[in-house]
Scaffold this motif. Structure first.
Motif, PDB file in Angstrom:
ATOM      1  N   ASP A 210      17.868 -24.317  35.918  1.00  6.68           N
ATOM      2  CA  ASP A 210      19.268 -24.701  36.135  1.00  6.68           C
ATOM      3  C   ASP A 210      19.502 -26.191  36.368  1.00  6.68           C
ATOM      4  O   ASP A 210      20.508 -26.575  36.967  1.00  6.68           O
ATOM      5  N   ALA A 211      18.585 -27.015  35.884  1.00  5.76           N
ATOM      6  CA  ALA A 211      18.821 -28.459  35.947  1.00  5.76           C
ATOM      7  C   ALA A 211      19.773 -28.867  34.827  1.00  5.76           C
ATOM      8  O   ALA A 211      20.581 -29.781  34.992  1.00  5.76           O
ATOM      9  N   ILE A 212      19.659 -28.196  33.694  1.00  3.98           N
ATOM     10  CA  ILE A 212      20.517 -28.446  32.531  1.00  3.98           C
ATOM     11  C   ILE A 212      20.926 -27.104  31.947  1.00  3.98           C
ATOM     12  O   ILE A 212      20.358 -26.063  32.304  1.00  3.98           O
ATOM     13  N   ASP A 213      21.883 -27.154  31.033  1.00  2.00           N
ATOM     14  CA  ASP A 213      22.303 -25.928  30.354  1.00  2.00           C
ATOM     15  C   ASP A 213      22.227 -26.134  28.841  1.00  2.00           C
ATOM     16  O   ASP A 213      21.793 -27.192  28.372  1.00  2.00           O
ATOM     17  N   GLN A 214      22.651 -25.132  28.096  1.00  2.00           N
ATOM     18  CA  GLN A 214      22.569 -25.209  26.635  1.00  2.00           C
ATOM     19  C   GLN A 214      23.433 -26.340  26.076  1.00  2.00           C
ATOM     20  O   GLN A 214      23.061 -26.962  25.077  1.00  2.00           O
ATOM     21  N   ASN A 215      24.555 -26.619  26.699  1.00  5.29           N
ATOM     22  CA  ASN A 215      25.379 -27.751  26.251  1.00  5.29           C
ATOM     23  C   ASN A 215      24.614 -29.056  26.386  1.00  5.29           C
ATOM     24  O   ASN A 215      24.731 -29.940  25.531  1.00  5.29           O
ATOM     25  N   ASP A 216      23.822 -29.169  27.444  1.00  6.58           N
ATOM     26  CA  ASP A 216      23.017 -30.380  27.643  1.00  6.58           C
ATOM     27  C   ASP A 216      21.931 -30.482  26.573  1.00  6.58           C
ATOM     28  O   ASP A 216      21.622 -31.581  26.105  1.00  6.58           O
ATOM     29  N   ILE A 217      21.364 -29.360  26.197  1.00  8.91           N
ATOM     30  CA  ILE A 217      20.338 -29.370  25.141  1.00  8.91           C
ATOM     31  C   ILE A 217      20.958 -29.776  23.811  1.00  8.91           C
ATOM     32  O   ILE A 217      20.383 -30.575  23.060  1.00  8.91           O
ATOM     33  N   HIS A 218      22.150 -29.280  23.518  1.00 12.23           N
ATOM     34  CA  HIS A 218      22.853 -29.699  22.294  1.00 12.23           C
ATOM     35  C   HIS A 218      23.190 -31.195  22.363  1.00 12.23           C
ATOM     36  O   HIS A 218      23.069 -31.909  21.371  1.00 12.23           O
ATOM     37  N   SER A 219      23.599 -31.642  23.532  1.00 13.12           N
ATOM     38  CA  SER A 219      23.876 -33.061  23.738  1.00 13.12           C
ATOM     39  C   SER A 219      22.617 -33.880  23.475  1.00 13.12           C
ATOM     40  O   SER A 219      22.664 -34.919  22.802  1.00 13.12           O
ATOM     41  N   PHE A 220      21.485 -33.416  24.013  1.00 14.45           N
ATOM     42  CA  PHE A 220      20.219 -34.113  23.794  1.00 14.45           C
ATOM     43  C   PHE A 220      19.926 -34.240  22.300  1.00 14.45           C
ATOM     44  O   PHE A 220      19.491 -35.298  21.832  1.00 14.45           O
ATOM     45  N   GLU A 221      20.176 -33.183  21.546  1.00 14.13           N
ATOM     46  CA  GLU A 221      19.915 -33.219  20.095  1.00 14.13           C
ATOM     47  C   GLU A 221      20.799 -34.260  19.409  1.00 14.13           C
ATOM     48  O   GLU A 221      20.332 -34.979  18.527  1.00 14.13           O
ATOM     49  N   ARG A 222      22.066 -34.354  19.809  1.00 13.78           N
ATOM     50  CA  ARG A 222      22.949 -35.386  19.247  1.00 13.78           C
ATOM     51  C   ARG A 222      22.431 -36.778  19.602  1.00 13.78           C
ATOM     52  O   ARG A 222      22.395 -37.677  18.759  1.00 13.78           O
ATOM     53  N   LEU A 223      22.045 -36.945  20.857  1.00 14.38           N
ATOM     54  CA  LEU A 223      21.551 -38.244  21.318  1.00 14.38           C
ATOM     55  C   LEU A 223      20.270 -38.631  20.589  1.00 14.38           C
ATOM     56  O   LEU A 223      20.072 -39.789  20.229  1.00 14.38           O
ATOM     57  N   LYS A 224      19.414 -37.659  20.358  1.00 14.81           N
ATOM     58  CA  LYS A 224      18.163 -37.900  19.637  1.00 14.81           C
ATOM     59  C   LYS A 224      18.444 -38.303  18.190  1.00 14.81           C
ATOM     60  O   LYS A 224      17.801 -39.215  17.655  1.00 14.81           O
ATOM     61  N   ALA A 225      19.424 -37.645  17.557  1.00 13.27           N
ATOM     62  CA  ALA A 225      19.772 -37.991  16.173  1.00 13.27           C
ATOM     63  C   ALA A 225      20.278 -39.431  16.090  1.00 13.27           C
ATOM     64  O   ALA A 225      19.942 -40.165  15.157  1.00 13.27           O
ATOM     65  N   ILE A 226      21.081 -39.838  17.078  1.00 11.04           N
ATOM     66  CA  ILE A 226      21.561 -41.223  17.114  1.00 11.04           C
ATOM     67  C   ILE A 226      20.389 -42.173  17.286  1.00 11.04           C
ATOM     68  O   ILE A 226      20.277 -43.182  16.586  1.00 11.04           O
TER      69      ILE A 226
END
Length: 182
Positions: free
Chosen positions: A77-93
């Motif tokens: 519960d440190a992050i949620d699925q929205n955070d994982i999707h956010s991470f993927e966007r950030l990684k793509a950038i």
């Protein structure tokens, strides 16, 4: 005059791209390094000694320590699925910046990563505050019995990024202060 403006624009583009890439690396360290350190049980001549539980509780989740760590953080519960999707966007950038920097500079500034920067800092802050609130504060007797406002926590990695922003904005006094401790 046009050449000077282009030079300034290109320098700004490179600086902003470098800052984003650096901030992304700090985020990755927060995701992987903090968790690895959590499972550290000591040191020896070879360096850190990591508990075998790290292998079974974290690394067994995925071939990538990064994605294994994201999964562990999500489960805890440190992050949620929205955070994982956010991470993927950030990684793509980040990947776009790192691999396309020459064309970004030559073809002109496409600074869409600037928008992602705030999202990156917010995710970094969320993860770091979770570690502080759930692990560092509870074991520190200085905070025993005290109410802690999580909004008031400014983790070290976030401070580092804020300092880099200040220096890039021209605050040379701040850079000197941190270099000399004065």
């Amino acid at each position: 005059m046009g050449t000077a403006i282009n030079t300034i624009r290109n320098a700004r583009t490179v600086n902003l791209a470098s800052l984003y890439i650096t901030a992304f690396e700090i985020l990755k360290e927060s995701i992987v390094g903090r968790l690895r350190s959590f499972f550290m049980v000591g040191f020896d001549t070879g360096g850190d000694v990591i508990s075998e539980k790290y292998e079974t509780a974290v690394l067994a989740r995925n071939k990538s320590p990064l994605y294994a760590s994201l999964d562990w953080l999500s489960e805890n519960d440190a992050i949620d699925q929205n955070d994982i999707h956010s991470f993927e966007r950030l990684k793509a950038i980040r990947n776009s910046l790192a691999h396309d920097l020459p064309s970004l500079v030559i073809d002109g500034a496409d600074l869409k990563h600037v928008d992602g920067f705030q999202e990156l800092v917010a995710l970094l802050r969320k993860i770091e505050v979770w570690w502080v609130a759930n692990f560092e504060i509870p074991v520190n007797p200085h905070f025993a019995g005290k109410e802690i406002d999580a909004e008031g926590i400014v983790p070290g990695p976030v401070l580092i990024i804020q300092m880099m922003l200040e220096v890039l904005s021209g605050n040379e006094g701040l850079l000197k202060h941190y270099k000399t401790g004065i």
